[in-house]
Design an enzyme around this catalytic site. Sequence first.
Site, PDB file in Angstrom:
ATOM      1  N   ARG A  59      -2.428   1.694   2.861  1.00 41.59           N
ATOM      2  CA  ARG A  59      -0.984   1.636   2.639  1.00 41.59           C
ATOM      3  C   ARG A  59      -0.581   0.347   1.912  1.00 41.59           C
ATOM      4  O   ARG A  59       0.544   0.234   1.430  1.00 41.59           O
ATOM      5  CB  ARG A  59      -0.242   1.735   3.973  1.00 41.59           C
ATOM      6  N   TYR A  60      -1.500  -0.624   1.850  1.00 36.78           N
ATOM      7  CA  TYR A  60      -1.194  -1.897   1.194  1.00 36.78           C
ATOM      8  C   TYR A  60      -1.760  -1.992  -0.228  1.00 36.78           C
ATOM      9  O   TYR A  60      -1.246  -2.759  -1.040  1.00 36.78           O
ATOM     10  CB  TYR A  60      -1.742  -3.068   2.013  1.00 36.78           C
ATOM     11  N   THR A  61      -2.814  -1.278  -0.503  1.00 40.01           N
ATOM     12  CA  THR A  61      -3.477  -1.413  -1.806  1.00 40.01           C
ATOM     13  C   THR A  61      -2.986  -0.359  -2.792  1.00 40.01           C
ATOM     14  O   THR A  61      -2.462   0.680  -2.398  1.00 40.01           O
ATOM     15  CB  THR A  61      -5.001  -1.293  -1.662  1.00 40.01           C
TER      16      THR A  61
END
Length: 863
Positions: free
Chosen positions: A124-126
């Site tokens: 969800r961050y990359t």
Amino acid sequence: MENIFSKDSDIELVDIENSIKSSYLDYSMSVIIGRALPDARDGLKPVHRRILYAMQNDEAKSRTDFVKSARIVGAVIGRYHPHGDTAVYDALVRMAQDFSMRYPSITGQGNFGSIDGDSAAAMRYTEAKMSKLSHELLKDIDKDTVDFVPNYDGSESEPDVLPSRVPNLLLNGSSGIAVGMATNIPPHSLNELIDGLLYLLDNKDASLEEIMQFIKGPDFPTGGIIYGKKGIIEAYRTGRGRVKVRAKTHIEKKTNKDVIVIDELPYQTNKARLIEQIAELVKERQIEGISEVRDESNKEGIRVVIELKREAMSEIVLNNLFKSTTMESTFGVIMLAIHNKEPKIFSLLELLNLFLTHRKTVIIRRTIFELQKARARAHILEGLKIALDNIDEVIALIKNSSDNNTARDSLVAKFGLSELQANAILDMKLGRLTGLEREKIENELAELMKEIARLEEILKSETLLENLIRDELKEIRSKFDVPRITQIEDDYDDIDIEDLIPNENMVVTITHRGYIKRVPSKQYEKQKRGGKGKLAVTTYDDDFIESFFTANTHDTLMFVTDRGQLYWLKVYKIPEGSRTAKGKAVVNLINLQAEEKIMAIIPTTDFDESKSLCFFTKNGIVKRTNLSEYQNIRSVGVRAINLDENDELVTAIIVQRDEDEIFATGGEENLENQEIENLDDENLENEESVSTQGKMLFAVTKKGMCIKFPLAKVREIGRVSRGVTAIKFKEKNDELVGAVVIENDEQEILSISAKGIGKRTNAGEYRLQSRGGKGVICMKLTEKTKDLISVVIVDETMDLMALTSSGKMIRVDMQSIRKAGRNTSGVIVVNVENDEVVSIAKCPKEENDEDELSDENFGLDLQ
């Protein structure tokens, strides 16, 4: 309760042993074919193929913005890959890691892990997008080039294989463990693979040895050094082998101690774990001599510093590190892949041929698709052309028709059209009835007919098909021209590596700070006299090129240092670089002592006793020693010459002994008294040249003086001797700057000054003198010429290579330089503007050189 074993029961009884065997076999094949092993054609496992195809369909391409990794993973598991999201994300992460993939298929943004073993951030961050290279894997997939199969629930279709314009299996390699088998294919250099494929296209029966002239071996993303060719050859021949890989290191000198610096690691080595391993070995005293280990790596690259104790010997410590840590590892090659739904171990030639076969299939299918599309369009245009040719009748027919169907049937019946053509005519706008639109239709139809003919020829001709493959491969190489990272060195028990290395002509350069490299001489195109040159090397701010020369890859280089030591190195062991590369520190190649400086480098093909090595020093000393005295190679080098204080080497030349030359076996003769002529320059202006038998030595000074004397007047002496006087200087600030060997007086001598002024002069114009004289004028020097740089013998088979202080090289045809007398300046040879020439050398001609300008069309005559 019903008896399940009765004849009326619906339950089928099976043998449990057979059921387990069958189920396990089904599971095994599912893992082998559908999960763990790559396809031999595109080099991808199903999960990797599905990720790229999902990104292609989701428009997460390199020309668009990054998208969340979670979006990509969701698309993959929802549409194509019915497995856990973690497995898909792990595969995506690896495809984006430049230390895992030689040519990453995905460009990542965010934390995608590190070579220290750090995990990637949550999906969800990359963010991620397709790399430019991955587009080449999917190109033409929309042109029916590959088969599509239903996805897991039959709701969509996915490609069975990708078209893949690059040999991805060998390019990025693959690893995986299936049931009862495993694969471990190393990555390779794209340039080398394409060169090998191009050679294979031209030579269908090429042997492995021929292909390995181009494909040297694995090229790992983390670099390192491969030692030994045997494992590579075995792997390429049989599909199985072992490759020994070491970390790339260099030694830095500090006050009274050495520092080992690790620059590159073996493939799949965890850097943080390696540092811990070294620290543990030092703590347990299994490795002695290390005082500190620290990690200074940054975004520029890896740098692990190992500081040694004062008494420690860097070579011993380094060998112990290789022996006891993962600084040396073995890559076990198993070239196992899927072909025709079956696992198979391939040789290198089999994989290359399989890729070419795959590309032929793709291009044939693409050609058929484009041909069908072109024919369909031409069919419509032919109908439109018929309508335009009979426009009045067509309009009248349509106006008199009661409906579309009647009009269509009437057109078909009247003009012999197909229903498709009739529909196209009915759909045609009135605006297309103009003369301009008519011309457009006719032009488009003509172009389509040419395209149809071209496509039909491709399908008929194997040669045209292979030419298309060649063009595509060359296009890929030009797009992704990345040099090899991993070096390959000879091993102590290895085969003769020279058998696998082409004997090519190289330009070797060495800088003031000791960085050396070799570049194929063909990279320096010959330019017109007065050209501005090409950048030969990119140096550090406080560095500059000190010398350069040409040599063949099989030649031996003799390095002579300021301390009078001589070292050896094969030219092919010098790393090859681009014209602008900085090169490699020479201390990593030969065993120089602290503060020892290289003063001369001499290439030779052998150490024949009929040859001599002549040394010339700045103070005008010449020394001659039999070449055979330098052939016993030792890692610490041998003594080459004793130098006076404040003297240094200028050049060293290998000379073939004259057949009738006789040497005294006693002590040093007083050769100063054996004069031939010792006339002052002023008395020589109107004298005729004096001819002589045998070779002559010709030395020049910075202030434009020169001396020519017989080679026989410098007898061979021992390795550690000082030598004798070659020339005495008229001016105190003068010094010797160059020397050559003259075979006869018909030869021409080319001299050049610091400002690029030069000339060709017959050797006979320089009078023969006794060794040790003051010499005669070689070149008339002025403020425009500056000092004399050096001289070379003119050779019609060679070009002149000039190097400037800013690092530019220029190649000039020596025959294009005007001939001039001894006491003249010459013409502009090299246009240096605010620069200066610092060195010159000769190199072989290239066939496709530019035409030179004549003196009448160029430049300044400084006679």
